[in-house]
Design a protein around this motif. Structure first.
Motif, PDB file in Angstrom:
ATOM      1  N   LYS A 114      12.789  -1.553  -1.253  1.00  0.00           N
ATOM      2  CA  LYS A 114      13.623  -1.089  -0.118  1.00  0.00           C
ATOM      3  C   LYS A 114      14.828  -2.194  -0.148  1.00  0.00           C
ATOM      4  O   LYS A 114      15.947  -1.735   0.186  1.00  0.00           O
TER       5      LYS A 114
ATOM      6  N   GLN B 132       3.902   3.316   7.536  1.00  0.00           N
ATOM      7  CA  GLN B 132       4.005   4.659   8.099  1.00  0.00           C
ATOM      8  C   GLN B 132       3.960   5.694   6.767  1.00  0.00           C
ATOM      9  O   GLN B 132       3.571   6.770   7.064  1.00  0.00           O
ATOM     10  N   GLN B 133       4.117   5.519   5.801  1.00  0.00           N
ATOM     11  CA  GLN B 133       3.957   6.070   4.471  1.00  0.00           C
ATOM     12  C   GLN B 133       2.584   6.529   4.268  1.00  0.00           C
ATOM     13  O   GLN B 133       1.657   5.574   4.178  1.00  0.00           O
TER      14      GLN B 133
ATOM     15  N   HIS C 278       7.165  -2.576   8.467  1.00  0.00           N
ATOM     16  CA  HIS C 278       6.623  -1.666   9.363  1.00  0.00           C
ATOM     17  C   HIS C 278       6.955  -0.433   9.008  1.00  0.00           C
ATOM     18  O   HIS C 278       5.915   0.679   9.168  1.00  0.00           O
ATOM     19  N   GLU C 279       8.222  -0.116   8.766  1.00  0.00           N
ATOM     20  CA  GLU C 279       8.325   1.336   7.973  1.00  0.00           C
ATOM     21  C   GLU C 279       7.451   1.914   6.840  1.00  0.00           C
ATOM     22  O   GLU C 279       7.124   3.010   6.738  1.00  0.00           O
ATOM     23  N   CYS C 280       7.279   0.661   5.942  1.00  0.00           N
ATOM     24  CA  CYS C 280       6.457   1.137   4.869  1.00  0.00           C
ATOM     25  C   CYS C 280       5.073   1.330   5.290  1.00  0.00           C
ATOM     26  O   CYS C 280       4.274   2.112   4.628  1.00  0.00           O
TER      27      CYS C 280
END
Length: 211
Positions: free
Chosen positions: A99, A46-47, A42-44
């Motif tokens: 990551k 956002q890139q 999910h963080e990825c």
């Protein structure tokens, strides 16, 4: 000065609605450090460069009004199309592996646990000292999925068929935890798992960033 020993590494996996997240929450309550591949993915999302790739492949309809990727809309698209799911995984999975490897390299813990739903599908099992599959049969899986996500039988089928079958995961895993019964039965299994984890030796493994 001796080189720092890497953490011992455990991967928890399981089919959708198998209860793997509940198992990981229990392990967290026992004091273990647990990381979740879905959260990292999910963080990825956002890139900016990831957003651009997905925009060109899937269009503007996957975005919410605030410019973020709407995961529910994206899921509807990829679960209906194996080729689109393959493309999404080709974008996200390398970033997730990088990551996770960074987390491992920077950790001062003696043991780390990762929850990875697509552990075997992505071929990551060789990067862990122990792989654990949380096992459920299809009937239990369907019942839990319906109660949790309130989705149609067709959507259930699509999500279940997008992953490797439970029996195949059981064959690939170092350890299988049966979660077809009651919470009490599961907790008995988890205390056994804790004993195994505490005595877990390091073995030669691959780096996630190399897979």
């Amino acid at each position: 000065m001796l080189p720092k020993k890497r953490p011992r590494l455990v991967a928890i996996t399981g089919s959708i609605a198998s209860g793997k997240s509940e198992v990981c929450k229990w392990l967290e309550n026992q004091g273990y450090q647990v990381y979740y591949a879905d959260i990292i993915a999910h963080e990825c999302l956002q890139q900016d460069f990831v957003k651009k790739q997905l925009y060109y492949r899937f269009g503007k309809n996957i975005f919410s009004e605030d410019g973020q990727i709407d995961r529910a809309k994206l899921a509807k698209i990829v679960f209906n199309n194996p080729q689109k799911l393959k493309f999404l995984n080709s974008v996200i999975h390398p970033l997730v592996r990088q990551k996770m490897q960074k987390i491992i390299d920077q950790s001062d813990k003696n043991l780390l646990i990762f929850e990875i739903p697509l552990l075997f599908e992505a071929g990551l099992q060789s990067a862990f000292d122990l792989t654990v599959n949380i096992s459920v049969n299809k009937q239990v899986q369907q019942k839990r999925l319906q109660a949790r996500d309130d989705i149609s039988p067709e959507q259930q089928k699509q999500r279940m068929e997008s992953q490797m079958g439970n029996d195949e995961k059981n064959e690939k895993a170092d350890l299988v935890i049966d979660n077809n019964g009651s919470w009490e039965q599961l907790y008995n299994e988890l205390y056994k798992l804790k004993l195994i984890i505490e005595a877990l030796p390091r073995k030669p493994i691959d780096r996630l960033s190399d897979l």
